[in-house]
Design a protein around this motif. Structure first.
Motif, PDB file in Angstrom:
ATOM      1  N   ARG A 173       0.844  -1.183   0.000  1.00 15.51           N
ATOM      2  CA  ARG A 173       0.000   0.000   0.000  1.00 15.51           C
ATOM      3  C   ARG A 173       0.888   1.244   0.000  1.00 15.51           C
ATOM      4  N   VAL A 174       0.358   2.347  -0.504  1.00 16.94           N
ATOM      5  CA  VAL A 174       1.069   3.620  -0.458  1.00 16.94           C
ATOM      6  C   VAL A 174       0.497   4.435   0.686  1.00 16.94           C
ATOM      7  N   THR A 175       1.365   4.855   1.608  1.00 15.20           N
ATOM      8  CA  THR A 175       0.920   5.596   2.786  1.00 15.20           C
ATOM      9  C   THR A 175       1.881   6.743   3.063  1.00 15.20           C
ATOM     10  N   LYS A 176       1.524   7.558   4.050  1.00 14.66           N
ATOM     11  CA  LYS A 176       2.416   8.601   4.550  1.00 14.66           C
ATOM     12  C   LYS A 176       3.360   7.992   5.579  1.00 14.66           C
ATOM     13  N   LYS A 177       4.586   8.497   5.569  1.00 14.57           N
ATOM     14  CA  LYS A 177       5.596   7.973   6.490  1.00 14.57           C
ATOM     15  C   LYS A 177       6.518   9.113   6.899  1.00 14.57           C
ATOM     16  N   ALA A 178       7.098   9.013   8.073  1.00 14.66           N
ATOM     17  CA  ALA A 178       8.032  10.042   8.519  1.00 14.66           C
ATOM     18  C   ALA A 178       9.227  10.117   7.574  1.00 14.66           C
ATOM     19  N   MET A 179       9.598  11.331   7.199  1.00 16.99           N
ATOM     20  CA  MET A 179      10.705  11.526   6.270  1.00 16.99           C
ATOM     21  C   MET A 179      12.038  11.354   7.005  1.00 16.99           C
ATOM     22  N   PRO A 180      12.982  10.577   6.430  1.00 15.25           N
ATOM     23  CA  PRO A 180      14.284  10.401   7.089  1.00 15.25           C
ATOM     24  C   PRO A 180      15.164  11.637   6.913  1.00 15.25           C
ATOM     25  N   GLU A 181      16.102  11.798   7.803  1.00 15.50           N
ATOM     26  CA  GLU A 181      17.096  12.869   7.700  1.00 15.50           C
ATOM     27  C   GLU A 181      18.488  12.247   7.646  1.00 15.50           C
ATOM     28  N   PRO A 182      19.414  12.848   6.895  1.00 12.04           N
ATOM     29  CA  PRO A 182      20.733  12.227   6.705  1.00 12.04           C
ATOM     30  C   PRO A 182      21.566  12.217   7.976  1.00 12.04           C
ATOM     31  N   GLN A 183      22.236  11.099   8.220  1.00 14.59           N
ATOM     32  CA  GLN A 183      23.179  10.963   9.328  1.00 14.59           C
ATOM     33  C   GLN A 183      24.589  11.256   8.809  1.00 14.59           C
ATOM     34  N   ASP A 184      25.570  11.118   9.668  1.00 15.27           N
ATOM     35  CA  ASP A 184      26.960  11.343   9.252  1.00 15.27           C
ATOM     36  C   ASP A 184      27.287  10.480   8.033  1.00 15.27           C
ATOM     37  N   GLY A 185      27.867  11.104   7.008  1.00  7.14           N
ATOM     38  CA  GLY A 185      28.285  10.361   5.831  1.00  7.14           C
ATOM     39  C   GLY A 185      27.175   9.970   4.901  1.00  7.14           C
ATOM     40  N   GLU A 186      25.970  10.529   5.094  1.00 10.60           N
ATOM     41  CA  GLU A 186      24.823  10.172   4.258  1.00 10.60           C
ATOM     42  C   GLU A 186      24.380  11.338   3.388  1.00 10.60           C
ATOM     43  N   VAL A 187      23.701  10.987   2.305  1.00  9.75           N
ATOM     44  CA  VAL A 187      23.114  11.948   1.381  1.00  9.75           C
ATOM     45  C   VAL A 187      21.594  11.763   1.399  1.00  9.75           C
ATOM     46  N   LYS A 188      20.869  12.871   1.503  1.00  6.04           N
ATOM     47  CA  LYS A 188      19.411  12.826   1.441  1.00  6.04           C
ATOM     48  C   LYS A 188      18.993  13.090   0.004  1.00  6.04           C
ATOM     49  N   ILE A 189      18.237  12.163  -0.578  1.00  6.18           N
ATOM     50  CA  ILE A 189      17.872  12.221  -1.992  1.00  6.18           C
ATOM     51  C   ILE A 189      16.373  12.394  -2.137  1.00  6.18           C
ATOM     52  N   ARG A 190      15.965  13.417  -2.898  1.00  8.44           N
ATOM     53  CA  ARG A 190      14.568  13.561  -3.300  1.00  8.44           C
ATOM     54  C   ARG A 190      14.367  12.655  -4.507  1.00  8.44           C
ATOM     55  N   VAL A 191      13.684  11.550  -4.300  1.00  6.24           N
ATOM     56  CA  VAL A 191      13.622  10.483  -5.293  1.00  6.24           C
ATOM     57  C   VAL A 191      12.730  10.880  -6.473  1.00  6.24           C
ATOM     58  N   LYS A 192      13.217  10.591  -7.669  1.00  9.25           N
ATOM     59  CA  LYS A 192      12.438  10.772  -8.892  1.00  9.25           C
ATOM     60  C   LYS A 192      11.913   9.426  -9.402  1.00  9.25           C
ATOM     61  N   THR A 193      12.783   8.426  -9.463  1.00 15.94           N
ATOM     62  CA  THR A 193      12.394   7.111  -9.962  1.00 15.94           C
ATOM     63  C   THR A 193      13.036   6.015  -9.134  1.00 15.94           C
ATOM     64  N   CYS A 194      12.406   4.832  -9.157  1.00 12.46           N
ATOM     65  CA  CYS A 194      12.933   3.649  -8.457  1.00 12.46           C
ATOM     66  C   CYS A 194      12.910   2.466  -9.413  1.00 12.46           C
ATOM     67  N   GLY A 195      13.868   1.566  -9.256  1.00 15.31           N
ATOM     68  CA  GLY A 195      13.886   0.349 -10.040  1.00 15.31           C
ATOM     69  C   GLY A 195      13.027  -0.728  -9.404  1.00 15.31           C
ATOM     70  N   LEU A 196      12.379  -1.529 -10.247  1.00 20.00           N
ATOM     71  CA  LEU A 196      11.572  -2.653  -9.776  1.00 20.00           C
ATOM     72  C   LEU A 196      12.128  -3.922 -10.406  1.00 20.00           C
ATOM     73  N   ASN A 197      12.497  -4.894  -9.566  1.00 27.36           N
ATOM     74  CA  ASN A 197      13.169  -6.113 -10.015  1.00 27.36           C
ATOM     75  C   ASN A 197      12.394  -7.347  -9.579  1.00 27.36           C
ATOM     76  N   PHE A 198      12.716  -8.480 -10.203  1.00 24.26           N
ATOM     77  CA  PHE A 198      12.091  -9.736  -9.793  1.00 24.26           C
ATOM     78  C   PHE A 198      12.408 -10.035  -8.331  1.00 24.26           C
ATOM     79  N   LEU A 199      13.575  -9.597  -7.868  1.00 21.47           N
ATOM     80  CA  LEU A 199      13.945  -9.798  -6.469  1.00 21.47           C
ATOM     81  C   LEU A 199      12.932  -9.140  -5.533  1.00 21.47           C
ATOM     82  N   ASP A 200      12.377  -7.999  -5.936  1.00 20.66           N
ATOM     83  CA  ASP A 200      11.387  -7.323  -5.096  1.00 20.66           C
ATOM     84  C   ASP A 200      10.132  -8.171  -4.943  1.00 20.66           C
ATOM     85  N   LEU A 201       9.780  -8.906  -5.987  1.00 18.99           N
ATOM     86  CA  LEU A 201       8.649  -9.821  -5.903  1.00 18.99           C
ATOM     87  C   LEU A 201       8.930 -10.919  -4.876  1.00 18.99           C
TER      88      LEU A 201
END
Length: 413
Positions: A51-79
């Protein structure tokens, strides 16, 4: 006893769904919390667990990058993750997805190499199917200027896996031959393109017959997955092939080993034959493993054959080889900029259409990569309701010759 088991299952599913709803309600009632849309897997099982729901937005920790996502890959592994057929999956509820592309929105402390506004693609250890992702810099790569976000989400996992299997594991060289299953899929198309960068490499591809017209030019020899491809390959190359790439497992393992030339390499990188119905079937698992030919080490020694396995995600997230993966990514980006390789995107789907997209993968209907487009609005479904799913609990053959079940999805190119 059967009724008690069924009651317990229903009660467990009810409790999981109740806990997910409670978690979501907590987020939505928190006035100060920044929220984002995300695909949530409430428990392992069928498409109704997504399901698609609202979720708390993460914030970057040390050494991390926060990305505003445009697209995501979908693979057989996800199934397989959705069904719970992988080893040691995280406890649901969880956000699926292992790769995404987008724009850097902020960076954590001690983060070097990226600035706000950079166009990037990233590997993530789950949590990709959301509007915002935070990832360590070791798993984030800048996109070429001419690369689209859809191409980026189709690039990282498929091309890195294909490159490492061909060149790091199997040592592909001029004049070799390669047999690849599911050549119409994202990894299969990446393999075919990478083989074309090496002189005189012959590619034998296996795919459903309805895909042949679209992918015929990408391989030298193309065979229907439902025919006896062993005999067909041997008619062309009596000695067999140098490399076999198998994402199916089951009876194909023995067939692949039988086709190897001396000093040839067989690589298993998936087990899609174990997925038959919408939910996990222990019968399918048992049957598929029963069909795997037992490997005799003495026979390998006598025949000079190599058998290997490959998992890119384990290499990245469990075995700490992100430096090696980065060097491979650098080589691949050079090939992309030289226009020698280009991701094949099958179709774009809104987050809300994730169930339909997953069904298309289950039906083996895709040619190239399926992409979740975070900014895309859901498309009204065609007359044939694409939310219908296979209820098979036992092993079944996909209707490979029937295009109707493959073509019913809405495509956005």
């Amino acid at each position: 006893m059967a009724k008690e088991g069924a009651d317990m299952t229903e009660e467990t599913e009810y409790m999981i769904d109740k806990n997910v709803k409670k978690e979501i309600d907590n987020v939505e009632t928190s006035g100060n919390a920044k929220e984002m849309r995300a695909v949530i897997l409430s428990g392992f099982g069928g498409l109704n667990k997504l399901r698609v729901t609202k979720k708390a937005m993460p914030e970057p920790q040390d050494g991390e990058v926060k990305i505003r996502v445009k697209t995501c890959g979908l693979n057989f592994l996800d199934l397989m993750v959705r069904q719970g057929t992988i080893d040691n999956p995280p406890k649901p509820p969880l956000v699926p997805g292992f790769e995404c592309s987008g724009i850097v929105e902020s960076v954590g402390e001690n983060t070097k190499g990226f600035e706000i506004g950079d166009r990037v693609m990233a590997f993530v250890n789950y949590n990709a199917w959301a509007e915002v992702v935070c990832a360590p810099v070791d798993f984030v790569y800048k996109m070429p200027d001419e690369m689209t976000f859809a191409e980026a989400a189709a690039f990282s996992l498929n091309f890195v896996a294909a490159y490492m299997m061909l060149f790091e594991v199997a040592n592909l060289r001029e004049g070799m031959s390669v047999l690849v299953h599911s050549v119409g899929g994202g990894v299969g198309q990446a393999v075919a393109q990478l083989c074309s960068t090496v002189p005189n490499v012959t590619v034998f591809g296996i795919a459903s017959c309805f895909k042949h017209a679209a992918i015929r030019d990408s391989v030298a020899h193309l065979f229907d997955r439902n025919v006896d491809y062993i005999q067909e390959v041997k008619k062309i190359s009596p000695e067999g092939v140098d490399i076999v790439l198998d994402c199916l497992c089951g009876e194909n393992t023995g067939k692949g080993l039988s086709l190897l030339k001396p000093l040839g390499t067989y690589i298993l990188y998936g087990a899609s034959n174990m997925v038959t119905g919408e939910t996990k079937s222990f019968f399918s698992f048992a049957k598929s493993w029963w069909q795997v030919e037992k490997v005799n080490p003495i026979k390998l020694y006598e025949e000079n054959k190599v058998i290997a396995g490959f998992s890119l995600l384990n290499l990245l997230f469990k075995q700490g080889r992100c430096g090696l993966v980065k060097s491979v990514m650098d080589k691949l980006l050079c090939l992309y900029e030289e226009k020698k390789i280009k991701p094949v995107v099958d179709s774009l789907w809104a987050l809300e259409e994730v169930k339909e997209a997953m069904q298309r993968i289950h039906d083996r209907g895709n040619i190239g990569k399926l992409i979740l487009d975070v900014e895309k609005s859901p498309t009204p479904l065609m007359a044939s309701d694409s939310t219908e799913t296979s209820e098979a609990g036992e092993e079944e053959e996909e209707p490979e010759g029937d295009n109707d079940s493959k073509e019913r999805m809405p495509f956005i190119h």
